[in-house]
Design a protein around this motif. Structure first.
Motif, PDB file in Angstrom:
ATOM      1  N   GLU A  47       0.824  -1.206   0.000  1.00  6.10           N
ATOM      2  CA  GLU A  47       0.000   0.000   0.000  1.00  6.10           C
ATOM      3  C   GLU A  47       0.858   1.255   0.000  1.00  6.10           C
ATOM      4  N   GLU A  48       1.960   1.215   0.709  1.00  6.13           N
ATOM      5  CA  GLU A  48       2.830   2.388   0.815  1.00  6.13           C
ATOM      6  C   GLU A  48       3.532   2.692  -0.502  1.00  6.13           C
ATOM      7  N   ASP A  49       4.033   1.646  -1.181  1.00  2.00           N
ATOM      8  CA  ASP A  49       4.720   1.852  -2.465  1.00  2.00           C
ATOM      9  C   ASP A  49       4.525   0.592  -3.310  1.00  2.00           C
ATOM     10  N   HIS A  50       3.453   0.604  -4.089  1.00  2.00           N
ATOM     11  CA  HIS A  50       3.041  -0.558  -4.870  1.00  2.00           C
ATOM     12  C   HIS A  50       4.156  -1.046  -5.796  1.00  2.00           C
ATOM     13  N   GLU A  51       4.796  -0.124  -6.493  1.00  2.00           N
ATOM     14  CA  GLU A  51       5.826  -0.507  -7.456  1.00  2.00           C
ATOM     15  C   GLU A  51       7.078  -1.041  -6.769  1.00  2.00           C
ATOM     16  N   ALA A  52       7.501  -0.390  -5.707  1.00  2.00           N
ATOM     17  CA  ALA A  52       8.709  -0.840  -5.005  1.00  2.00           C
ATOM     18  C   ALA A  52       8.506  -2.214  -4.381  1.00  2.00           C
ATOM     19  N   TYR A  53       7.298  -2.480  -3.911  1.00  3.29           N
ATOM     20  CA  TYR A  53       6.980  -3.789  -3.332  1.00  3.29           C
ATOM     21  C   TYR A  53       7.189  -4.892  -4.360  1.00  3.29           C
ATOM     22  N   TRP A  54       6.612  -4.724  -5.553  1.00  2.00           N
ATOM     23  CA  TRP A  54       6.755  -5.751  -6.583  1.00  2.00           C
ATOM     24  C   TRP A  54       8.186  -5.822  -7.105  1.00  2.00           C
ATOM     25  N   ALA A  55       8.881  -4.699  -7.129  1.00  2.00           N
ATOM     26  CA  ALA A  55      10.285  -4.714  -7.557  1.00  2.00           C
ATOM     27  C   ALA A  55      11.137  -5.527  -6.586  1.00  2.00           C
ATOM     28  N   ARG A  56      10.866  -5.385  -5.291  1.00  2.00           N
ATOM     29  CA  ARG A  56      11.617  -6.174  -4.303  1.00  2.00           C
ATOM     30  C   ARG A  56      11.400  -7.664  -4.535  1.00  2.00           C
ATOM     31  N   LEU A  57      10.159  -8.058  -4.764  1.00  2.00           N
ATOM     32  CA  LEU A  57       9.871  -9.471  -4.987  1.00  2.00           C
ATOM     33  C   LEU A  57      10.468  -9.959  -6.311  1.00  2.00           C
ATOM     34  N   ALA A  58      10.466  -9.098  -7.319  1.00  2.00           N
ATOM     35  CA  ALA A  58      11.040  -9.479  -8.608  1.00  2.00           C
ATOM     36  C   ALA A  58      12.530  -9.772  -8.477  1.00  2.00           C
ATOM     37  N   ARG A  59      13.216  -9.001  -7.675  1.00  2.00           N
ATOM     38  CA  ARG A  59      14.654  -9.228  -7.480  1.00  2.00           C
ATOM     39  C   ARG A  59      14.899 -10.455  -6.603  1.00  2.00           C
ATOM     40  N   GLU A  60      13.996 -10.726  -5.677  1.00  2.00           N
ATOM     41  CA  GLU A  60      14.168 -11.853  -4.762  1.00  2.00           C
ATOM     42  C   GLU A  60      13.868 -13.187  -5.432  1.00  2.00           C
ATOM     43  N   PHE A  61      12.861 -13.234  -6.296  1.00  2.00           N
ATOM     44  CA  PHE A  61      12.384 -14.514  -6.829  1.00  2.00           C
ATOM     45  C   PHE A  61      12.905 -14.838  -8.227  1.00  2.00           C
ATOM     46  N   VAL A  62      13.436 -13.869  -8.946  1.00  2.00           N
ATOM     47  CA  VAL A  62      13.839 -14.084 -10.334  1.00  2.00           C
ATOM     48  C   VAL A  62      15.260 -13.595 -10.550  1.00  2.00           C
ATOM     49  N   HIS A  63      16.039 -14.374 -11.325  1.00  2.00           N
ATOM     50  CA  HIS A  63      17.379 -13.947 -11.738  1.00  2.00           C
ATOM     51  C   HIS A  63      17.257 -13.162 -13.038  1.00  2.00           C
ATOM     52  N   TRP A  64      17.851 -11.978 -13.062  1.00  2.00           N
ATOM     53  CA  TRP A  64      17.819 -11.102 -14.229  1.00  2.00           C
ATOM     54  C   TRP A  64      19.209 -11.039 -14.853  1.00  2.00           C
ATOM     55  N   LYS A  65      19.294 -11.326 -16.138  1.00  2.00           N
ATOM     56  CA  LYS A  65      20.570 -11.200 -16.837  1.00  2.00           C
ATOM     57  C   LYS A  65      20.995  -9.745 -16.884  1.00  2.00           C
ATOM     58  N   ARG A  66      20.064  -8.886 -17.267  1.00  2.00           N
ATOM     59  CA  ARG A  66      20.280  -7.438 -17.178  1.00  2.00           C
ATOM     60  C   ARG A  66      19.272  -6.889 -16.185  1.00  2.00           C
ATOM     61  N   PRO A  67      19.720  -6.418 -15.039  1.00  2.00           N
ATOM     62  CA  PRO A  67      18.794  -5.930 -14.015  1.00  2.00           C
ATOM     63  C   PRO A  67      17.907  -4.804 -14.547  1.00  2.00           C
ATOM     64  N   PHE A  68      16.675  -4.811 -14.116  1.00  2.00           N
ATOM     65  CA  PHE A  68      15.744  -3.769 -14.546  1.00  2.00           C
ATOM     66  C   PHE A  68      15.925  -2.512 -13.703  1.00  2.00           C
ATOM     67  N   ARG A  69      15.624  -1.382 -14.308  1.00  2.00           N
ATOM     68  CA  ARG A  69      15.586  -0.103 -13.600  1.00  2.00           C
ATOM     69  C   ARG A  69      14.187   0.506 -13.658  1.00  2.00           C
ATOM     70  N   LYS A  70      13.465   0.199 -14.728  1.00  2.00           N
ATOM     71  CA  LYS A  70      12.094   0.669 -14.845  1.00  2.00           C
ATOM     72  C   LYS A  70      11.178  -0.301 -14.098  1.00  2.00           C
ATOM     73  N   LEU A  71      10.165   0.230 -13.457  1.00  2.00           N
ATOM     74  CA  LEU A  71       9.231  -0.615 -12.709  1.00  2.00           C
ATOM     75  C   LEU A  71       7.927  -0.757 -13.489  1.00  2.00           C
ATOM     76  N   LEU A  72       6.937   0.054 -13.188  1.00  2.00           N
ATOM     77  CA  LEU A  72       5.654  -0.009 -13.879  1.00  2.00           C
ATOM     78  C   LEU A  72       5.612   1.019 -14.999  1.00  2.00           C
ATOM     79  N   GLY A  73       5.302   0.560 -16.206  1.00  2.00           N
ATOM     80  CA  GLY A  73       5.157   1.464 -17.340  1.00  2.00           C
ATOM     81  C   GLY A  73       3.697   1.733 -17.628  1.00  2.00           C
ATOM     82  N   THR A  74       3.299   3.005 -17.589  1.00  2.00           N
ATOM     83  CA  THR A  74       1.898   3.384 -17.782  1.00  2.00           C
ATOM     84  C   THR A  74       1.683   4.230 -19.031  1.00  2.00           C
ATOM     85  N   GLN A  75       2.732   4.408 -19.840  1.00  2.00           N
ATOM     86  CA  GLN A  75       2.642   5.319 -20.976  1.00  2.00           C
ATOM     87  C   GLN A  75       1.566   4.910 -21.964  1.00  2.00           C
ATOM     88  N   ASN A  76       1.328   3.603 -22.108  1.00  2.00           N
ATOM     89  CA  ASN A  76       0.355   3.111 -23.080  1.00  2.00           C
ATOM     90  C   ASN A  76      -0.782   2.379 -22.382  1.00  2.00           C
TER      91      ASN A  76
END
Length: 658
Positions: A39-68
């Motif tokens: 609730e406090e930071d929806h995007e940061a919450y999911w980003a933390r879990l994404a880093r904890e549960f998945v190995h990224w070859k190139r780490p992401f810097r963008k979180l939620l994209g809403t442009q489209n």
């Protein structure tokens, strides 16, 4: 609404203390902490879990994209490979000799496949696909039986960046053709036959029939897994899978793809006659499949997990092919049916394989209740089920009576039941109890999974007070969500993000929340989609199949009615081109039309009831009054206003044909 506002929990079935003490999400405080973080930071919450549960070859810097929006993106500048996360990572972390899949065949034969063995199998298949010219972005259709090989084929596609579309082995040639044609698949992976209940059923023959229907010009080859060795037709485009993979190396470098690269397309029924190709991403989907796998089932390294779904449905994708492997779990796969050679098969297998977490559908539970009542020899209490510690339910709401039986007789009164609500489109669990944190109320799916902003609103998107029914929506994007409908962005926006709902995701289900606890209870569909044994079937799709029988049928209308076994039953009202049959003639014609629908769509679409009439109840403007047909199907007295009905006498005829 702040998730902390509805944490007053009922006390009917609190979490077992021993389980709660060791749970990944422990107690009310554990849930509250995660909900507050999201609730406090929806995007940061999911980003933390994404880093904890998945190995990224190139780490992401963008979180939620809403442009489209509503075509949302998650972690879009990161790269990963789903197969590497499910297999190579497990081997690298020391789980190479751990059993990944225990497979029990229809005849009871059991095999064990380790993570290292599964990785080698997947690499050989991936190299075979590359040798066939399959490359990143190509679509591959998979029409296979429940098998380790089927999971390996899905993983092999993911390994090279190909997009798979799995078609349930019970679908007809027409349904298969439509999906192959819509995706533009370049390859079909199938089997000679599948074994179900002691019977060999053709798959390769159905593929041949599907391709003969036309529209599948992109298909270059059909690769056949030898399951039974039965006699099958053969053409120049056909190849045996074992022959093509025999000389392939057991190493295949993964193709690292962008997080938004499509992982798979999976078709689900909509309110129109054309099924929707739900498109899921690689990164966001894997994050949510892995997180829900671990937390919803409270999975620990020693657990043996069994999801009884077929890989042709989203449950088989998220909680067989990807979720368990992404967290390094051991799982059981089963080829057959729960009632063969007798209705004690599930309970026998749980004891034999020491299953600890069991995930099945209410339809299966209800059918096994009936079997146990008819034959005490197959009652679950006659089997050793002491290994169980968590039970799950999926596909449709489980009615309280079935919940209580499941809890008492299968779980021995000690196993929490996670009654999960989610959809093909959501990718993973959305509303569910957490076994170490949530008190349970039979018939309720409890609270949103931490990070899911579920709500009940009215038709203009305004919040509905607890205790009142409304539309179930999700107010914020989540990583595992549908990205679009394949080839039809406009339908995606219209179906799931109607303008009047303020940009919220429309689930298509009605629901309510308890006044005090905030617990969710799911009602019926709000569109013309039926939920039959956990499988979504569009009414228009079934109507179109009936009307396609042009020699007999002039018009048809399909509705659903409650059914104690399947949850919802398909009822068809048919107007014939000839005279309306009576008695045995009507029964014979109904059986003929059921067979026809089974051939056009698949056995799951066969109507349970078919009634013949001289006409359908219509308004003077020609619109079929389906609400009246629903009342007729249920055997209810018609209390609705029928002043606009063109021919009120037709209602008497429809009731007489029951």
């Amino acid at each position: 609404m702040n998730p902390l506002d509805h944490l007053v929990e009922p006390q009917e079935y609190p979490p077992p203390p021993a389980l709660a003490a060791q749970a990944h999400v422990a107690g009310r405080a554990g849930y509250a902490s995660l909900a507050a973080e999201a609730e406090e930071d929806h995007e940061a919450y999911w980003a933390r879990l994404a880093r904890e549960f998945v190995h990224w070859k190139r780490p992401f810097r963008k979180l939620l994209g809403t442009q489209n929006a509503p075509h949302y993106t998650w972690f879009e500048d990161g790269t990963l490979n789903v197969s590497w996360n499910c297999l190579d990572r497990q081997v690298a972390e020391g789980r190479g000799e751990k059993v990944a899949i225990i497979f029990e065949a229809d005849d009871g034969h059991v095999t064990h496949t380790t993570y290292a063995q599964l990785l080698a199998m997947v690499c050989r298949l991936a190299n075979m696909l590359k040798a066939q010219g399959v490359k990143k972005g190509d679509r591959v259709a998979i029409y296979m039986p429940m098998s380790v090989e089927a999971v390996a084929c899905m993983q092999a596609c993911a390994r090279i960046g190909a997009i798979h579309t799995v078609v349930f082995g019970g679908f007809s040639a027409h349904s298969l053709r439509d999906r192959i044609a819509d995706t533009g698949a370049v390859l079909v992976l199938t089997a000679d036959e599948q074994m179900r209940g002691g019977k060999a059923l053709s798959l390769k023959g159905v593929v041949d029939e599907a391709l003969a229907l036309g529209g599948c010009d992109a298909v270059r080859a059909v690769i056949v897994y030898r399951r039974t060795g039965g006699q099958i037709p053969w053409t120049d485009r056909d190849h045996w899978m074992h022959e093509l993979t025999a000389a392939q190396p057991e190493r295949c470098e993964p193709v690292w793809v962008e997080a938004e690269h499509p992982l798979f397309l999976l078709y689900t029924s909509g309110s129109t006659g054309k099924p929707k190709g739900v498109q899921h991403s690689s990164g966001g989907y894997l994050v949510q499949a892995a997180v829900t796998m671990k937390w919803t089932f409270d999975m620990h390294p020693q657990d043996v997990f069994w999801c009884t779904a077929d890989i042709g449905w989203v449950t088989g994708h998220s909680y067989i092919a990807y979720g368990p492997l992404a967290i390094g779990a051991t799982q059981l796969m089963f080829e057959g049916v729960p009632t063969w050679p007798n209705a004690g098969r599930f309970w026998q297998m749980i004891g034999r394989h020491r299953v600890t977490v069991f995930y099945t559908a209410p339809t299966a539970i209800r059918s096994l209740i009936k079997a146990a009542e008819a034959n005490p020899q197959v009652h679950p209490q006659r089997y050793d089920l002491q290994s169980l510690r968590v039970l799950g339910s999926v596909g449709e709401p489980i009615n309280p009576a079935a919940w209580e039986w499941y809890h008492r007789h299968v779980g021995g009164g000690r196993c929490p039941i996670v009654d999960t609500w989610w959809q093909t489109e959501t990718g993973a669990h959305m509303i569910t109890p957490l076994p170490g944190a949530t008190s349970l109320v039979p018939g309720s799916c409890a609270l949103p999974f931490p990070g899911i902003a579920a709500a009940i609103v009215d038709e203009l998107g305004g919040d509905v007070p607890n205790g009142q029914s409304g539309l179930l929506v999700i107010k914020k994007p989540w990583p595992g969500m549908i990205r679009t409908i394949w080839g039809d962005d406009a339908r995606y926006r219209a179906s799931y993000f109607p303008a009047e709902l303020r940009g919220y995701y429309l689930a298509g289900d009605g629901a309510s929340r308890d006044r005090e606890t905030g617990y969710f209870t799911i009602g019926g569909r709000i569109d013309d989609v039926l939920n039959v044994s956990g499988h979504r079937m569009g009414t228009m799709e079934i109507e179109s199949a009936l009307v396609a029988c042009t020699e007999l049928v002039a018009e048809a209308a399909v509705v659903g009615r409650p059914d104690e076994t399947s949850g919802e039953a398909i009822c068809a009202f048919v107007v014939l081109k000839g005279a309306r049959p009576q008695g045995e003639a009507a029964a014979a014609l109904a059986a003929q039309l059921r067979t026809w629908v089974g051939k056009e769509i698949g056995p799951i679409a066969k109507p349970k009831d078919i009634r013949f009439a001289d006409n359908l109840p219509k308004t003077r403007s020609g619109k079929i009054m389906r609400r009246l047909l629903r009342s007729v199907a249920k055997g209810e007295a018609v209390t609705q206003d029928i002043s606009t009905l063109e021919n009120p006498a037709i209602l008497h005829q429809l009731f007489e044909t029951h």
